[in-house]
Design an enzyme around this catalytic site. Structure first.
Site, PDB file in Angstrom:
ATOM      1  N   SER A  12      32.799  37.663  46.280  1.00  0.00           N
ATOM      2  CA  SER A  12      32.782  38.534  45.105  1.00  0.00           C
ATOM      3  C   SER A  12      31.395  38.761  44.509  1.00  0.00           C
ATOM      4  CB  SER A  12      33.717  37.977  44.037  1.00  0.00           C
ATOM      5  OG  SER A  12      33.349  36.664  43.710  1.00  0.00           O
TER       6      SER A  12
ATOM      7  N   LYS B  30      43.557  43.265  41.316  1.00  0.00           N
ATOM      8  CA  LYS B  30      42.288  43.972  41.509  1.00  0.00           C
ATOM      9  C   LYS B  30      42.603  45.392  42.016  1.00  0.00           C
ATOM     10  CE  LYS B  30      39.989  39.564  42.176  1.00  0.00           C
ATOM     11  NZ  LYS B  30      39.468  39.366  40.832  1.00  0.00           N
TER      12      LYS B  30
ATOM     13  N   HIS C  66      39.413  40.215  47.093  1.00  0.00           N
ATOM     14  CA  HIS C  66      38.563  41.424  47.072  1.00  0.00           C
ATOM     15  C   HIS C  66      38.678  42.239  48.360  1.00  0.00           C
ATOM     16  CE1 HIS C  66      36.470  40.962  43.249  1.00  0.00           C
ATOM     17  NE2 HIS C  66      36.570  39.664  43.465  1.00  0.00           N
TER      18      HIS C  66
HETATM   19  N1  PMP Z   1      40.296  34.697  44.418  1.00  0.00           N
HETATM   20  C1  PMP Z   1      39.165  35.399  44.324  1.00  0.00           C
HETATM   21  C2  PMP Z   1      38.231  35.427  45.502  1.00  0.00           C
HETATM   22  C3  PMP Z   1      38.871  36.118  43.151  1.00  0.00           C
HETATM   23  O1  PMP Z   1      37.744  36.830  43.057  1.00  0.00           O
HETATM   24  C4  PMP Z   1      39.779  36.063  42.073  1.00  0.00           C
HETATM   25  C5  PMP Z   1      39.550  36.834  40.787  1.00  0.00           C
HETATM   26  N2  PMP Z   1      38.344  36.636  40.174  1.00  0.00           N
HETATM   27  C6  PMP Z   1      40.946  35.311  42.216  1.00  0.00           C
HETATM   28  C7  PMP Z   1      41.177  34.650  43.399  1.00  0.00           C
HETATM   29  C8  PMP Z   1      41.931  35.203  41.101  1.00  0.00           C
HETATM   30  O2  PMP Z   1      42.751  36.333  41.082  1.00  0.00           O
HETATM   31  P1  PMP Z   1      43.538  36.762  39.764  1.00  0.00           P
HETATM   32  O3  PMP Z   1      42.567  37.515  38.912  1.00  0.00           O
HETATM   33  O4  PMP Z   1      44.657  37.585  40.272  1.00  0.00           O
HETATM   34  O5  PMP Z   1      43.993  35.515  39.087  1.00  0.00           O
END
Ligand code: PMP
Length: 397
Positions: free
Chosen positions: A186, A245, A214
């Site tokens: 990310s 997302k 992502h």
């Molecule tokens: N895994 C990754 C790689 C993420 O970037 C995120 C969100 N920042 C999450 C899990 C968590 O997802 P959620 O926002 O649906 O809780």
């Protein structure tokens, strides 16, 4: 008055955050978080949301959420295992399983819950987890919760992964081995080297867990994820995705074998002990998966926009690091300068978040952009013009 010990602890730690310059006030959005939005009362181009396909503001999803809310109510009323499993939760899981081409899918209330609940349900203190050093916090927390030995390997470094796994395997100390990686990272927008990871796993009888937060809606056929992108069907045991997302709503899911899904229905603690996702969210996510399954139009537009924006920023001389996806970091280096750059962009009408240590390594501070399918070329041109103006003014280009 409450506890003085707690109060002193909080004040001392908050003061430390302020001294480190990382204490922050939350930017507040008034209205939809679309490609343009109003942040702290100012209308700006938004290059910081994960709403990759514009689904969060799509009238088709909004209508589905309203209808489901009218039919089922505002909340599911219970955890999935008691009386919170609605037919639309199951329909969503069936559609997702088809979309992912797996035997089954289980939906959680968030991607975070999904990782925490799944890693801890699969691994025990007799096992070892090989984890990319840049994996998401929810994976790290799941690993810690499991009690398994955590062996971190250097980011996307396949020699280091192989060496670490081989040593652990040959030590004879562990029962199971899991390799876990984000599908798309990310902060840099680079892609995990999944084909090599799968080969290394097969060599040492490990299983592979990929978090496609992502990559969902971004990589692969119609945005179905990194397994599709690399053609690795049947070779990745656990695929996590988010509905929060690119899918534009909220929630997370695990896709895999029917036994995996069955086990998580019995041992995935957030599934068992936290109320099911709202009917509105389930229906909106279901609509998004239906739209994606039928057409790649939005995913194609996302990539077209990302390519357009990245080419223009590169041509101006900005350093975009290792990005291979719509996540576009502009590497500045110095922490204070990156934060100032983000502030100056905001003054000119662009929201792109500054990111510094400890989220990224020291000296690698950046401003991160996420291009979406909902941005028009005019908006992207305007954003590039702002980058040029501020970049020149601050001596970055
Ligand atoms: N895994 C990754 C790689 C993420 O970037 C995120 C969100 N920042 C999450 C899990 C968590 O997802 P959620 O926002 O649906 O809780």
């Amino acid at each position: 008055m409450g506890s003085k010990t707690l109060h002193d602890f909080l004040v001392k730690n908050l003061e430390e955050l302020k001294a480190q310059g990382v204490y922050r006030k939350l930017p507040v959005v008034t209205g939809p978080t679309g490609p343009k939005c109003i942040i702290n009362g100012k209308e700006v181009i938004n290059l910081s949301s994960n709403n990759y396909l514009g689904f969060a503001n799509d009238p088709r999803l909004i209508e589905a959420a309203i209808k489901a809310t009218e039919k089922y109510g505002a909340g599911a009323g219970a955890v999935r295992t008691i009386v919170g499993t609605l037919d639309i939760h199951e329909e969503l899981e069936e559609k997702l399983a088809k979309f992912k081409k797996t035997e089954g899918v289980i939906v959680f209330q968030s991607g975070f819950n999904c990782n925490m609940g799944t890693v801890s349900a699969l691994m025990t203190k007799e096992d070892a987890i090989l984890s990319d050093e840049l994996n998401h916090a929810s994976i790290i927390d799941g690993c810690r919760l499991s009690g398994a030995k955590i062996l971190r390997y250097k980011h996307n470094d396949m020699d280091d992964l192989r060496k670490t796994l081989k040593e652990a395997y040959e030590s004879g100390q562990y029962k199971k081995f899991m390799i876990v990686t984000d599908g798309v990272f990310s902060m840099d927008g680079d892609i995990a080297r999944l084909p090599e990871i799968v080969e290394i796993a097969e060599e040492f009888d490990a299983f592979v867990y990929v978090d496609d937060a992502h990559a969902s809606g971004v990589l692969g056929k119609n945005g179905s994820g990194s397994v599709s992108h690399f053609g690795l069907y049947g070779r990745v045991d656990v695929q996590v995705g988010t509905l929060s997302k690119a899918i534009g709503v909220v929630g997370g899911y695990v896709a895999g074998s029917k036994e995996l899904i069955d086990w998580l229905k019995h041992r995935g603690r957030p599934f068992l002990f936290s109320t099911a996702m709202t009917p509105g969210a389930a229906a909106a996510a279901l609509k998004a998966i239906e739209i994606l399954s039928e057409s790649s139009e939005l995913v194609d537009r996302l990539w077209d926009n990302a390519k357009y924006f990245k080419e223009k920023l590169s041509a101006l001389g900005f350093d975009l690091g290792k990005s291979e996806t719509p996540i576009t970091p502009v590497i500045i280096g110095d922490e204070a300068k990156a934060m100032q750059f983000s502030d100056e962009l905001f003054k000119e009408g662009l929201f792109a978040q500054g990111i510094a240590y400890p989220t990224v390594p020291r000296g690698k501070a950046r401003v991160r952009n996420i291009v979406t399918a909902a941005h028009t070329k005019d908006m992207l041109d305007e954003a590039v013009a702002i980058y040029e103006k501020v970049g020149k003014r601050m001596g970055i280009i």
